[in-house]
Design a protein around this motif. Structure first.
Motif, PDB file in Angstrom:
ATOM      1  N   ALA A 241      37.227  29.840 -27.828  1.00  0.00           N
ATOM      2  CA  ALA A 241      36.479  29.952 -26.504  1.00  0.00           C
ATOM      3  C   ALA A 241      37.368  29.133 -25.270  1.00  0.00           C
ATOM      4  N   LYS A 242      37.663  27.904 -25.559  1.00  0.00           N
ATOM      5  CA  LYS A 242      38.757  27.389 -25.002  1.00  0.00           C
ATOM      6  C   LYS A 242      40.257  27.755 -24.374  1.00  0.00           C
ATOM      7  N   GLU A 243      40.728  28.631 -25.166  1.00  0.00           N
ATOM      8  CA  GLU A 243      42.053  29.520 -25.152  1.00  0.00           C
ATOM      9  C   GLU A 243      41.725  30.574 -23.805  1.00  0.00           C
ATOM     10  N   LEU A 244      40.042  31.061 -23.594  1.00  0.00           N
ATOM     11  CA  LEU A 244      39.931  31.938 -23.059  1.00  0.00           C
ATOM     12  C   LEU A 244      39.631  30.745 -21.292  1.00  0.00           C
ATOM     13  N   GLU A 245      38.987  29.736 -21.483  1.00  0.00           N
ATOM     14  CA  GLU A 245      38.312  29.015 -20.296  1.00  0.00           C
ATOM     15  C   GLU A 245      39.952  28.552 -19.956  1.00  0.00           C
ATOM     16  N   HIS A 246      41.176  27.671 -20.834  1.00  0.00           N
ATOM     17  CA  HIS A 246      42.559  26.799 -20.068  1.00  0.00           C
ATOM     18  C   HIS A 246      42.730  28.554 -19.492  1.00  0.00           C
ATOM     19  N   CYS A 247      42.720  30.126 -20.424  1.00  0.00           N
ATOM     20  CA  CYS A 247      43.923  30.846 -19.001  1.00  0.00           C
ATOM     21  C   CYS A 247      42.841  31.112 -17.843  1.00  0.00           C
ATOM     22  N   ILE A 248      41.650  30.730 -17.826  1.00  0.00           N
ATOM     23  CA  ILE A 248      41.041  31.035 -16.046  1.00  0.00           C
ATOM     24  C   ILE A 248      41.610  29.830 -15.298  1.00  0.00           C
ATOM     25  N   LEU A 249      41.278  28.823 -15.581  1.00  0.00           N
ATOM     26  CA  LEU A 249      41.971  27.363 -15.072  1.00  0.00           C
ATOM     27  C   LEU A 249      43.165  27.889 -14.438  1.00  0.00           C
ATOM     28  N   ALA A 250      43.597  27.852 -15.803  1.00  0.00           N
ATOM     29  CA  ALA A 250      45.449  27.422 -15.363  1.00  0.00           C
ATOM     30  C   ALA A 250      45.817  29.019 -14.740  1.00  0.00           C
ATOM     31  N   HIS A 251      45.439  30.012 -14.159  1.00  0.00           N
ATOM     32  CA  HIS A 251      45.424  31.756 -13.366  1.00  0.00           C
ATOM     33  C   HIS A 251      46.281  31.379 -12.583  1.00  0.00           C
ATOM     34  N   HIS A 252      46.094  30.075 -11.054  1.00  0.00           N
ATOM     35  CA  HIS A 252      47.360  29.645  -9.695  1.00  0.00           C
ATOM     36  C   HIS A 252      48.750  29.038 -10.441  1.00  0.00           C
ATOM     37  N   GLY A 253      47.964  29.480 -11.551  1.00  0.00           N
ATOM     38  CA  GLY A 253      49.851  28.632 -12.100  1.00  0.00           C
ATOM     39  C   GLY A 253      50.341  27.133 -11.980  1.00  0.00           C
ATOM     40  N   GLU A 254      49.967  26.416 -10.568  1.00  0.00           N
ATOM     41  CA  GLU A 254      50.785  25.390 -10.378  1.00  0.00           C
ATOM     42  C   GLU A 254      49.185  24.982 -10.039  1.00  0.00           C
ATOM     43  N   LEU A 255      49.395  22.899 -10.445  1.00  0.00           N
ATOM     44  CA  LEU A 255      48.168  22.268  -9.478  1.00  0.00           C
ATOM     45  C   LEU A 255      48.523  22.423  -8.294  1.00  0.00           C
ATOM     46  N   GLU A 256      49.719  22.351  -6.990  1.00  0.00           N
ATOM     47  CA  GLU A 256      49.801  22.339  -5.891  1.00  0.00           C
ATOM     48  C   GLU A 256      48.831  23.655  -4.917  1.00  0.00           C
ATOM     49  N   PHE A 257      48.726  24.313  -5.967  1.00  0.00           N
ATOM     50  CA  PHE A 257      48.103  25.706  -5.737  1.00  0.00           C
ATOM     51  C   PHE A 257      46.241  26.463  -5.827  1.00  0.00           C
ATOM     52  N   GLY A 258      45.640  25.135  -6.871  1.00  0.00           N
ATOM     53  CA  GLY A 258      44.538  24.984  -7.005  1.00  0.00           C
ATOM     54  C   GLY A 258      44.140  25.237  -8.334  1.00  0.00           C
ATOM     55  N   SER A 259      44.950  25.453  -9.173  1.00  0.00           N
ATOM     56  CA  SER A 259      44.536  25.135 -10.842  1.00  0.00           C
ATOM     57  C   SER A 259      44.597  24.045 -11.274  1.00  0.00           C
ATOM     58  N   PRO A 260      43.444  23.763 -11.828  1.00  0.00           N
ATOM     59  CA  PRO A 260      42.559  22.260 -12.140  1.00  0.00           C
ATOM     60  C   PRO A 260      44.341  22.678 -13.613  1.00  0.00           C
ATOM     61  N   LYS A 261      44.482  22.855 -13.487  1.00  0.00           N
ATOM     62  CA  LYS A 261      45.933  22.805 -15.108  1.00  0.00           C
ATOM     63  C   LYS A 261      46.985  24.079 -14.735  1.00  0.00           C
ATOM     64  N   LYS A 262      47.815  23.649 -15.442  1.00  0.00           N
ATOM     65  CA  LYS A 262      48.935  24.255 -15.571  1.00  0.00           C
ATOM     66  C   LYS A 262      48.591  25.515 -16.930  1.00  0.00           C
ATOM     67  N   PRO A 263      49.299  26.512 -17.237  1.00  0.00           N
ATOM     68  CA  PRO A 263      49.443  27.429 -18.365  1.00  0.00           C
ATOM     69  C   PRO A 263      50.165  26.393 -19.160  1.00  0.00           C
ATOM     70  N   ALA A 264      49.287  26.797 -20.044  1.00  0.00           N
ATOM     71  CA  ALA A 264      49.954  25.488 -21.848  1.00  0.00           C
ATOM     72  C   ALA A 264      49.974  26.764 -22.964  1.00  0.00           C
ATOM     73  N   ILE A 265      49.806  27.731 -22.299  1.00  0.00           N
ATOM     74  CA  ILE A 265      49.708  28.834 -24.016  1.00  0.00           C
ATOM     75  C   ILE A 265      50.322  30.412 -22.994  1.00  0.00           C
ATOM     76  N   CYS A 266      51.048  30.900 -23.820  1.00  0.00           N
ATOM     77  CA  CYS A 266      51.853  32.163 -23.020  1.00  0.00           C
ATOM     78  C   CYS A 266      50.933  33.152 -22.840  1.00  0.00           C
ATOM     79  N   GLU A 267      49.331  33.421 -22.977  1.00  0.00           N
ATOM     80  CA  GLU A 267      48.433  34.341 -21.899  1.00  0.00           C
ATOM     81  C   GLU A 267      47.997  33.687 -20.967  1.00  0.00           C
ATOM     82  N   ALA A 268      48.322  32.495 -20.930  1.00  0.00           N
ATOM     83  CA  ALA A 268      47.870  31.572 -19.646  1.00  0.00           C
ATOM     84  C   ALA A 268      49.323  31.562 -18.909  1.00  0.00           C
ATOM     85  N   MET A 269      50.351  32.079 -19.165  1.00  0.00           N
ATOM     86  CA  MET A 269      51.355  31.923 -18.564  1.00  0.00           C
ATOM     87  C   MET A 269      51.300  33.615 -18.008  1.00  0.00           C
ATOM     88  N   ALA A 270      51.565  33.987 -18.693  1.00  0.00           N
ATOM     89  CA  ALA A 270      51.038  35.871 -18.553  1.00  0.00           C
ATOM     90  C   ALA A 270      49.894  36.003 -17.192  1.00  0.00           C
TER      91      ALA A 270
END
Length: 316
Positions: A241-270
């Motif tokens: 659940a946390k990994e899935l939520e992280h993927c959504i929170l990081a899907h803009h890739g960069e903080l300056e693009f609006g993501s609350p988090k930067k990708p921390a797992i491979c699936e979020a980066m992809a």
């Protein structure tokens, strides 16, 4: 009907369009003019009313339909209309569907393909989560009618569905190419990554930011929607659940693009790569191939792409 995407520079246009937006502005000489965005189902075009006090110009507002007499020109690589006359038209005298920009692809066929991808998710709790959204008819109706943006990319009816399906396809390819990726996690995240947009944008014809959109934004809204649905699924692993939520929170890739988090797992980066490439390719497509100027002329600087763009030369 003379659709906006068929207008060429140098034409005189006599047609009815919907006013998407109208703003008062001042020239360098402090003379008032109106900056107008006109819309039909093929897209939107910028227009100017240089003399709002002219007897040929009736007052109009956003979401009004107006019949115009206008001259078309090319300005910085884009079509622009100079409105000489404007008369309001009753909504009873138009077909509203002619003025809503729509996906060029069949909505039902795209949704069927998305459901096939959902069926391919074999992890039971991920599949159940996806069906809790996309198996619901009310959610389906909102999702299919929603755009993926106000103006940048996929800003039309069915745009959210088209973008989501495209991102999911790319992520499915990534999962095949990079065997270490958790395919079901990645595809589930791809399908859910923008669901918050159904609350971020008001329905067409407005297609504008809601209070939730302005105050919270689709990334946080969508993560919250997923979190709420997971609560109703027994035995959904907390770490997944946390990994899935992280993927959504990081899907803009960069903080300056609006993501609350930067990708921390491979699936979020992809997912962030897939989302970015689809948004950028659609932005280029709209900037280049939706332009009424079909020559190889440069289309002008695009602030979202930070580049001057033009169409590829044809094969000889």
């Amino acid at each position: 009907m003379k659709y906006l995407n068929t207008i060429q520079p140098g034409e005189q246009v006599r047609e009815t369009y919907m006013v998407k937006e109208v703003k008062q502005a001042l020239t360098k000489n402090n003379k008032e003019y109106w900056n107008v965005t006109l819309q039909d189902k093929t897209g939107a075009v910028n227009a100017k009313v240089w003399d709002p006090t002219s007897p040929g110009i009736e007052e109009f507002a956003a979401l009004d339909y107006i019949n115009i007499v206008a001259d078309s020109q090319e300005y910085k690589g884009q079509l622009q209309l100079i409105i000489r006359q404007a008369t309001r038209v009753s909504v009873r005298d138009v077909v509203p569907e002619d003025f809503l920009p729509c996906s060029e692809y069949n909505i039902d066929e795209m949704y069927d393909e998305l459901m096939n991808l959902i069926s391919s998710v074999k992890t039971s709790y991920m599949h159940e989560l996806l069906m809790s959204f996309f198996g619901d008819e009310d959610f389906k109706k909102k999702f299919c009618f929603c755009s993926a943006a106000k103006s940048v990319h996929h800003n039309f009816v069915g745009g959210l569905l088209e973008h989501t399906l495209s991102v999911a396809r790319v992520c499915n390819f990534f999962a095949k190419h990079y065997a270490f990726l958790d395919r079901d996690l990645l595809v589930t995240a791809a399908i859910c990554h923008d669901i918050g947009k159904i609350d971020e944008f008001s329905p067409f014809p407005e297609n504008d930011y809601t209070d939730d959109g302005n105050l919270i934004g689709h990334i946080v809204i969508g993560a919250g929607m997923v979190r709420d649905h997971i609560k109703d699924i027994p035995d959904f692993p907390a770490v997944k659940a946390k990994e899935l939520e992280h993927c959504i929170l990081a899907h803009h890739g960069e903080l300056e693009f609006g993501s609350p988090k930067k990708p921390a797992i491979c699936e979020a980066m992809a997912l962030s790569f897939a989302d970015n490439v689809d948004a950028k390719m659609q932005t280029m497509k709209q900037a280049i191939y939706n332009s009424p100027n079909t020559s190889l002329a440069w289309k002008g600087y695009n602030k979202f792409l930070e580049s001057n763009v033009r169409a590829t030369s044809p094969e000889e």
